[in-house]
Design an enzyme around this catalytic site. Structure first.
Site, PDB file in Angstrom:
ATOM      1  N   HIS A 117       0.866  -1.191   0.000  1.00 32.30           N
ATOM      2  CA  HIS A 117       0.000   0.000   0.000  1.00 32.30           C
ATOM      3  C   HIS A 117       0.896   1.231   0.000  1.00 32.30           C
ATOM      4  O   HIS A 117       1.964   1.229   0.621  1.00 32.30           O
ATOM      5  CB  HIS A 117      -0.883   0.043   1.254  1.00 32.30           C
ATOM      6  CG  HIS A 117      -1.448   1.414   1.506  1.00 32.30           C
ATOM      7  ND1 HIS A 117      -2.575   1.861   0.859  1.00 32.30           N
ATOM      8  CD2 HIS A 117      -1.000   2.451   2.254  1.00 32.30           C
ATOM      9  CE1 HIS A 117      -2.805   3.130   1.223  1.00 32.30           C
ATOM     10  NE2 HIS A 117      -1.860   3.497   2.076  1.00 32.30           N
ATOM     11  N   GLU A 128      -2.722   9.002   7.116  1.00 32.72           N
ATOM     12  CA  GLU A 128      -2.293   7.613   7.286  1.00 32.72           C
ATOM     13  C   GLU A 128      -1.047   7.507   8.166  1.00 32.72           C
ATOM     14  O   GLU A 128      -0.926   6.583   8.966  1.00 32.72           O
ATOM     15  CB  GLU A 128      -2.043   6.992   5.905  1.00 32.72           C
ATOM     16  CG  GLU A 128      -3.334   6.837   5.117  1.00 32.72           C
ATOM     17  CD  GLU A 128      -3.127   6.345   3.691  1.00 32.72           C
ATOM     18  OE1 GLU A 128      -1.968   6.089   3.300  1.00 32.72           O
ATOM     19  OE2 GLU A 128      -4.140   6.215   2.975  1.00 32.72           O
TER      20      GLU A 128
HETATM   21  P1  RTP Z   1      -3.722   0.792  -1.751  1.00 35.43           P
HETATM   22  O1  RTP Z   1      -4.730   1.787  -1.217  1.00 35.43           O
HETATM   23  O2  RTP Z   1      -3.779  -0.549  -1.069  1.00 35.43           O
HETATM   24  O3  RTP Z   1      -2.350   1.373  -1.832  1.00 35.43           O
HETATM   25  O4  RTP Z   1      -4.091   0.473  -3.273  1.00 35.43           O
HETATM   26  P2  RTP Z   1      -4.499   1.499  -4.404  1.00 35.43           P
HETATM   27  O5  RTP Z   1      -4.447   2.911  -3.908  1.00 35.43           O
HETATM   28  O6  RTP Z   1      -3.687   1.152  -5.594  1.00 35.43           O
HETATM   29  O7  RTP Z   1      -6.010   1.063  -4.648  1.00 35.43           O
HETATM   30  P3  RTP Z   1      -7.345   1.581  -3.933  1.00 35.43           P
HETATM   31  O8  RTP Z   1      -8.285   2.017  -4.997  1.00 35.43           O
HETATM   32  O9  RTP Z   1      -7.041   2.549  -2.831  1.00 35.43           O
HETATM   33  O10 RTP Z   1      -7.926   0.237  -3.316  1.00 35.43           O
HETATM   34  C1  RTP Z   1      -7.438  -0.266  -2.088  1.00 35.43           C
HETATM   35  C2  RTP Z   1      -7.245  -1.757  -2.205  1.00 35.43           C
HETATM   36  O11 RTP Z   1      -8.502  -2.379  -2.402  1.00 35.43           O
HETATM   37  C3  RTP Z   1      -8.356  -3.492  -3.263  1.00 35.43           C
HETATM   38  N1  RTP Z   1      -9.209  -3.313  -4.423  1.00 35.43           N
HETATM   39  N2  RTP Z   1      -9.904  -4.276  -4.922  1.00 35.43           N
HETATM   40  N3  RTP Z   1     -11.654  -5.827  -6.514  1.00 35.43           N
HETATM   41  C4  RTP Z   1     -11.449  -4.548  -6.815  1.00 35.43           C
HETATM   42  O12 RTP Z   1     -11.986  -4.009  -7.757  1.00 35.43           O
HETATM   43  C5  RTP Z   1     -10.568  -3.776  -5.975  1.00 35.43           C
HETATM   44  N4  RTP Z   1     -10.271  -2.501  -6.118  1.00 35.43           N
HETATM   45  C6  RTP Z   1      -9.418  -2.207  -5.133  1.00 35.43           C
HETATM   46  C7  RTP Z   1      -6.926  -3.552  -3.710  1.00 35.43           C
HETATM   47  O13 RTP Z   1      -6.270  -4.548  -2.949  1.00 35.43           O
HETATM   48  C8  RTP Z   1      -6.399  -2.172  -3.405  1.00 35.43           C
HETATM   49  O14 RTP Z   1      -5.020  -2.215  -3.110  1.00 35.43           O
HETATM   50 MG    MG Z   2      -5.430   3.515  -2.125  1.00 35.89          MG
END
Ligand code: RTP
Ligand code: MG
Length: 141
Positions: A117, A128
């Site tokens: 993350h 955070e």
């Molecule tokens: P993170 O917050 O973990 O750094 O990841 P990120 O910004 O790249 O993505 P975010 O949109 O903030 O989403 C947080 C975490 O939720 C899971 N996720 N699953 N199944 C789905 O469509 C989906 N979308 C997001 C992912 O594990 C993501 O890291």
């Molecule tokens: Mg995120």
């Protein structure tokens, strides 16, 4: 360019894979410094609060379940444009779309188990970092 701090988490899948050191090494090689660090087992409440912005999303329950499935390494990275620099090192959320050579391309299995993350803006970085660390726990140079 500004010196920033960002929150980084090495997620349970990467801890289980025993690649903490390899991931830290990428941050260090990119010039980011680790100025605070701990390994913790997140409670459901702590994980839900951390991902509160996603609480209405369909993947929220799975996300919280995954983030509490094993220990994580929580850390503060400091450096020039640290927020974007960390996101660039991480690669896209879905490892199948992540650029070659990024942490998620190399160590992540799926969009759920995606290794790391990183804070996505100065506002989320501030929230955070203070969600996990008190001022005394951050070791400024
Ligand atoms: P993170 O917050 O973990 O750094 O990841 P990120 O910004 O790249 O993505 P975010 O949109 O903030 O989403 C947080 C975490 O939720 C899971 N996720 N699953 N199944 C789905 O469509 C989906 N979308 C997001 C992912 O594990 C993501 O890291
Ligand atoms: Mg995120």
């Amino acid at each position: 360019m500004a010196v920033e701090r960002t929150l980084s988490i090495i997620k349970p899948d990467a801890v289980a894979k025993n690649v903490i050191g390899e991931i830290e090494s990428r941050f260090e090689k990119a010039g980011l410094r680790i100025v605070a660090m701990k390994m913790v087992q997140l409670s459901q409440e702590k994980a839900e609060g951390f991902y509160a912005e996603h609480k209405e999303r369909p993947f929220f329950k799975d996300l919280v379940g995954f983030m509490t499935s094993g220990p994580v390494v929580v850390q503060v990275l400091e450096g020039e444009n640290a927020i974007k620099a960390n996101r660039d090192l991480m690669g896209a959320t879905n490892p199948k779309e992540a650029e070659a050579g990024t942490i998620r391309a190399d160590f992540a299995e799926s969009i759920d188990a995606n290794a790391v993350h990183g804070s996505d803006s100065p506002e989320s970085a501030e929230r955070e970092v203070s969600y996990f660390f008190s001022a005394e726990e951050i070791c400024a140079r």
